[in-house]
Design a protein around this motif. Structure first.
Motif, mmCIF file in Angstrom:
data_model
loop_
_atom_site.group_PDB
_atom_site.id
_atom_site.type_symbol
_atom_site.label_atom_id
_atom_site.label_comp_id
_atom_site.label_asym_id
_atom_site.label_seq_id
_atom_site.Cartn_x
_atom_site.Cartn_y
_atom_site.Cartn_z
ATOM 1 N N ARG A 7 0.777 -1.226 0.000
ATOM 2 C CA ARG A 7 0.000 0.000 0.000
ATOM 3 C C ARG A 7 0.815 1.285 0.000
ATOM 4 N NH1 ARG A 7 -5.097 -1.983 1.836
ATOM 5 N NH2 ARG A 7 -5.314 -3.647 0.333
ATOM 6 N N THR A 8 2.122 1.191 0.234
ATOM 7 C CA THR A 8 2.837 2.458 0.373
ATOM 8 C C THR A 8 3.787 2.672 -0.797
ATOM 9 O OG1 THR A 8 4.736 1.581 1.563
ATOM 10 C CG2 THR A 8 2.823 2.194 2.890
ATOM 11 N N ARG A 9 4.071 3.948 -0.988
ATOM 12 C CA ARG A 9 4.987 4.350 -2.041
ATOM 13 C C ARG A 9 6.381 3.776 -1.776
ATOM 14 N NH1 ARG A 9 6.757 8.683 -5.295
ATOM 15 N NH2 ARG A 9 8.632 9.498 -4.329
ATOM 16 N N TRP A 10 6.800 3.826 -0.499
ATOM 17 C CA TRP A 10 8.131 3.323 -0.143
ATOM 18 C C TRP A 10 8.236 1.818 -0.404
ATOM 19 C CZ3 TRP A 10 12.564 5.620 0.792
ATOM 20 C CH2 TRP A 10 12.539 7.001 1.054
ATOM 21 N N GLY A 11 7.138 1.121 -0.098
ATOM 22 C CA GLY A 11 7.124 -0.309 -0.350
ATOM 23 C C GLY A 11 7.288 -0.595 -1.828
ATOM 24 N N LEU A 12 6.644 0.220 -2.630
ATOM 25 C CA LEU A 12 6.740 0.054 -4.081
ATOM 26 C C LEU A 12 8.172 0.306 -4.547
ATOM 27 C CD1 LEU A 12 5.134 -0.493 -6.649
ATOM 28 C CD2 LEU A 12 4.812 1.976 -6.874
ATOM 29 N N ILE A 13 8.815 1.312 -3.949
ATOM 30 C CA ILE A 13 10.204 1.605 -4.341
ATOM 31 C C ILE A 13 11.091 0.416 -4.018
ATOM 32 C CG2 ILE A 13 12.191 3.090 -3.875
ATOM 33 C CD1 ILE A 13 10.222 5.360 -3.316
ATOM 34 N N VAL A 14 10.937 -0.149 -2.810
ATOM 35 C CA VAL A 14 11.761 -1.301 -2.439
ATOM 36 C C VAL A 14 11.533 -2.442 -3.423
ATOM 37 C CG1 VAL A 14 12.157 -3.080 -0.685
ATOM 38 C CG2 VAL A 14 11.848 -0.704 0.004
ATOM 39 N N ARG A 15 10.265 -2.684 -3.766
ATOM 40 C CA ARG A 15 9.968 -3.791 -4.671
ATOM 41 C C ARG A 15 10.539 -3.537 -6.067
ATOM 42 N NH1 ARG A 15 4.286 -5.099 -5.428
ATOM 43 N NH2 ARG A 15 3.718 -3.024 -4.676
ATOM 44 N N THR A 16 10.501 -2.270 -6.483
ATOM 45 C CA THR A 16 11.051 -1.948 -7.805
ATOM 46 C C THR A 16 12.556 -2.190 -7.830
ATOM 47 O OG1 THR A 16 9.404 -0.207 -7.889
ATOM 48 C CG2 THR A 16 11.089 -0.186 -9.599
ATOM 49 N N VAL A 17 13.225 -1.723 -6.775
ATOM 50 C CA VAL A 17 14.682 -1.905 -6.711
ATOM 51 C C VAL A 17 15.031 -3.388 -6.722
ATOM 52 C CG1 VAL A 17 16.669 -1.656 -5.176
ATOM 53 C CG2 VAL A 17 15.180 0.289 -5.598
ATOM 54 N N GLY A 18 14.248 -4.197 -5.993
ATOM 55 C CA GLY A 18 14.521 -5.625 -5.938
ATOM 56 C C GLY A 18 14.105 -6.348 -7.201
ATOM 57 N N GLY A 19 13.089 -5.824 -7.867
ATOM 58 C CA GLY A 19 12.591 -6.494 -9.054
ATOM 59 C C GLY A 19 13.416 -6.193 -10.287
ATOM 60 N N ASN A 20 13.787 -4.923 -10.413
ATOM 61 C CA ASN A 20 14.547 -4.523 -11.587
ATOM 62 C C ASN A 20 15.330 -3.254 -11.269
ATOM 63 O OD1 ASN A 20 15.494 -3.657 -14.055
ATOM 64 N ND2 ASN A 20 13.696 -4.394 -15.165
ATOM 65 N N ALA A 21 16.600 -3.441 -10.946
ATOM 66 C CA ALA A 21 17.410 -2.308 -10.496
ATOM 67 C C ALA A 21 17.556 -1.258 -11.601
ATOM 68 C CB ALA A 21 18.788 -2.800 -10.055
ATOM 69 N N GLU A 22 17.657 -1.710 -12.833
ATOM 70 C CA GLU A 22 17.802 -0.765 -13.945
ATOM 71 C C GLU A 22 16.602 0.170 -14.030
ATOM 72 O OE1 GLU A 22 20.205 0.202 -15.904
ATOM 73 O OE2 GLU A 22 21.398 -1.114 -14.620
ATOM 74 N N ALA A 23 15.411 -0.425 -13.913
ATOM 75 C CA ALA A 23 14.192 0.368 -13.973
ATOM 76 C C ALA A 23 14.167 1.383 -12.831
ATOM 77 C CB ALA A 23 12.973 -0.535 -13.908
ATOM 78 N N ALA A 24 14.557 0.931 -11.641
ATOM 79 C CA ALA A 24 14.552 1.829 -10.489
ATOM 80 C C ALA A 24 15.523 2.985 -10.714
ATOM 81 C CB ALA A 24 14.925 1.053 -9.229
#
Lengths: 305, 364
Positions: free
Chosen positions: A164-181
């Motif tokens: 639900r949070t923006r920060w959670g989404l950032i963590v998931r993005t970094v873990g899912g695809n560092a290039e995209a982050a």
């Protein structure tokens, strides 16, 4: 008669599940957060042992068990930050750094924990949720430690954090695809540093449970790989905090099988039965992994899955 | 020619300088830790030198400790050629020792060489099973080998305790749960004129053979190709599954023979003193040696020396034995972090020209 013995064992396993799952819960939540950011911290075992020592020492020195828990968290996050800072360097392998942290964490705990083996520190207390029961063994089984309840709260909070949070989404993005982050302008190393440090804080807290509640004193043989089992447990929980809770309860229960069988006189196979959590982990990993394919739900950047 | 000499010189300088930086950093950090404990770091280091390398007596002690480290380090280094990180050497070592002790008890009447061969084979098979299992789980089920091998180590130690306390226990040994003693003809003697047992020779030969296999045979080439690029390996027709399981088994067998040597040369029976962490220290020997079997030999001696000096530091300066663990942890971290210096600064340009056995486990 057999039914009664079976009931005794079942009750012992259930109460063991509640009693000894807390370290598994905290470490697996900590590792879940770390791995969601795309990094593996195998050093959790060292963090757990150091947390146990610092928690006990902190409780003894300050006179407050909860201060001990907090200090254990900070000690853990110091090791976690060290892990993150080392791993962000080029050509540094995070599995190897984790192994080094196991050595360092246990070494530091044994070295600085020597004076705390004898004195007794204030312990964490338990809530008696079994006041309604007539049977004393049920009442004993429902003595739930407060830290376990905190752990449940953390699991729910982390679940909401990721979803639900923006920060959670950032963590998931970094873990899912560092290039995209990186393309979105987020600092991959910064996010991983924060996630690893916060995750290690939780693991350190989990360690303090070992020395401050169950088994409840600081000794050098306190942890038998629980920190590492918890790392395996995250794979089983498919990187979902709420599933970490169920997995931790299961492992707590498995850990209680040995003592429960011993209590009813089946002590001949004590060591092998005590190894139940390791066997269980192996079987679960063999079932839940699949050859040539990434584990379901694994963050894309994770190397260990 | 001159250019080539220059490149080689720079490469050698890098090879020596990077570990030297790591060693100095580790020494400074550990010095700070003992200073916090109120002990003079200079005294600690001079005591370590004395206990590890200062006298012939301490040298013998060091070499005795180096022998099992060479074998457990190989157990890590062989799979590492293919990019796998296993932590199962301890389990293989412990169960290998137990299997060897039990084999000598079963064949009590066998003549010396036969008995030793039986012990080595049993120890090797026990070790191969422990580590081979995580290879099999990796290949067939995709289970991470680091975690599975570690769980198998805990399981091995549980099985060890169960058997030593139960069916394998010698009831006449009242002090400590132990197996029946190895008959005299099965014991490994010392190199004449020293207290160093022949296990050191075994470790030495094993490292030499492993080095030849890795760098001089097709098998070793296949392992390194697999470690470098799995897809390329498949394209040239290397059977990854067979190779992986085979190499895991070989590594486990070597560690198991290490356990056998410990039983036949040190205690003369299997008991708790076998669980001394040689398997774990071997991992870290292998990393420092960059998984190169020849470099494993001097690194084992170095770490054997640090281990051997632990007792003296403990007695003379009152530092707990755990300080050795802390020192090892700090050295390990510094060595890993120092890897980042490779190919940078003055070495930057040569990085592309000279390939120095790249670490298969290093992430880019």
């Amino acid at each position: 008669m057999t039914g009664m013995v079976g009931g005794t064992v079942l009750l012992a396993v259930l109460s063991g599940a509640v009693r000894s799952s807390t370290p598994y819960l905290f470490v697996s939540l900590g590792e879940c957060l770390t791995e969601k950011s795309g990094r593996t911290n195998l050093g959790q075992e060292g963090i757990l042992v150091l947390g146990a020592m610092v928690g006990y020492a902190g409780s003894y020195e300050t006179g407050s068990a909860w201060a001990g828990v907090l200090l254990a968290g900070f000690a853990g996050s110091a090791l976690g930050a060290l892990h993150a800072l080392c791993c962000q360097l080029r050509r540094v392998n995070d599995v190897a750094v984790g192994i080094a942290l196991i050595l360092l964490g246990t070494g530091l705990a044994f070295l600085f924990g020597k004076p705390f083996i004898q004195p007794s520190a204030p312990m964490l207390s338990a809530l008696s949720l079994g006041w309604w029961a007539v049977d004393p063994s049920i009442r004993a089984a429902l003595r739930v430690n407060e830290l376990f309840l905190v752990g449940i709260g953390v699991a729910v909070a982390m679940h909401l954090f990721f979803l639900r949070t923006r920060w959670g989404l950032i963590v998931r993005t970094v873990g899912g695809n560092a290039e995209a982050a990186r393309a979105l302008g987020y600092s991959v190393n910064g996010v991983r540093l924060a996630a690893t440090t916060a995750g290690a804080f939780l693991s350190g807290m989990g360690g303090s449970f070992l020395s401050l509640f169950y088994p409840g004193s600081w000794t050098e043989s306190l942890s038998n790989g629980q920190g590492l089992i918890a790392v395996a447990l995250v794979i089983f929980a498919r990187w979902q905090p709420l599933r970490c809770l169920w997995a931790a309860l299961m492992f707590g229960g498995a850990e209680a099988i040995g003592p429960a069988l011993q209590a009813i006189g089946l002590s001949e196979v004590y060591y092998v039965v005590a190894a139940a959590p390791y066997v269980l982990t192996l079987i679960i990993m063999a079932i839940s992994c699949a050859p040539g394919r990434r584990a379901a739900g694994a963050p894309g950047e994770l190397k260990i899955a | 020619m001159i250019l080539r000499l220059r490149t080689t010189a720079l490469a050698v300088a890098e090879l020596a300088l990077v570990p030297a930086c790591a060693a100095v950093a580790a020494a400074l950090i550990f010095g700070a830790v003992v200073a916090v404990l109120g002990v003079d770091p200079v005294q600690v280091y001079s005591m370590m030198w004395l206990g590890g390398f200062g006298t012939w007596f301490s040298w013998q002690n060091t070499l005795v400790r180096a022998a099992p480290l060479m074998l457990t380090a190989l157990c890590f280094a062989l799979p590492a050629q293919m990019g796998y990180a296993i932590i199962g050497g301890e389990g293989a070592f412990v169960l290998g020792g137990l299997a060897a002790a039990e084999a000598s008890h079963i064949f009590v009447a066998a003549p010396g060489p036969v008995m030793m061969a039986e012990m080595a084979i049993s120890g090797g098979i026990a070790g191969a099973i422990v580590v081979g299992l995580s290879g099999a789980l990796r290949v067939w089920r995709g289970v991470n080998e680091t975690i599975s091998s570690l769980l198998l180590t805990y399981l091995s130690i549980a099985i060890f305790n169960q058997l030593v306390e139960g069916p394998f226990r010698d009831p006449s040994d009242l002090n400590q749960a132990s197996t029946y003693p190895v008959p005299d003809q099965g014991l490994i003697g010392s190199i004449p004129g020293t207290s160093i047992h022949w296990g050191l020779g075994v470790g030495f030969v094993a490292c030499l053979v492993a080095s030849l296999v890795i760098y001089r045979t097709g098998l070793g080439f296949a392992m390194r190709v697999l470690g470098g690029n799995g897809r390329a390996a498949r394209m040239v027709g290397i059977s990854a599954a067979k190779l992986t399981i085979g190499v895991f088994c070989a590594g486990g067998a070597i560690a198991g023979i290490g356990g056998m040597i410990d039983v036949a040369a040190i205690d003369g029976k299997a008991n708790n003193s076998l669980i001394a962490g040689y398997g774990y220290t071997g991992i870290f020997v292998s990393f420092i040696a960059r998984h190169n079997p020849l470099i494993i030999i001097p690194v084992s001696v170095l770490l054997g020396g640090i281990g051997a000096s632990g007792g003296l530091v403990q007695r003379r300066l009152g530092l707990p034995y755990a300080s050795v663990l802390v020192l090892q942890g700090i050295i390990f971290l510094c060595v890993l972090v120092a890897e980042t210096l490779r190919g940078r600064g003055p070495f930057g340009r040569i990085g592309q020209q000279v390939v120095l056995a790249p670490d298969p486990l290093a992430s880019s």
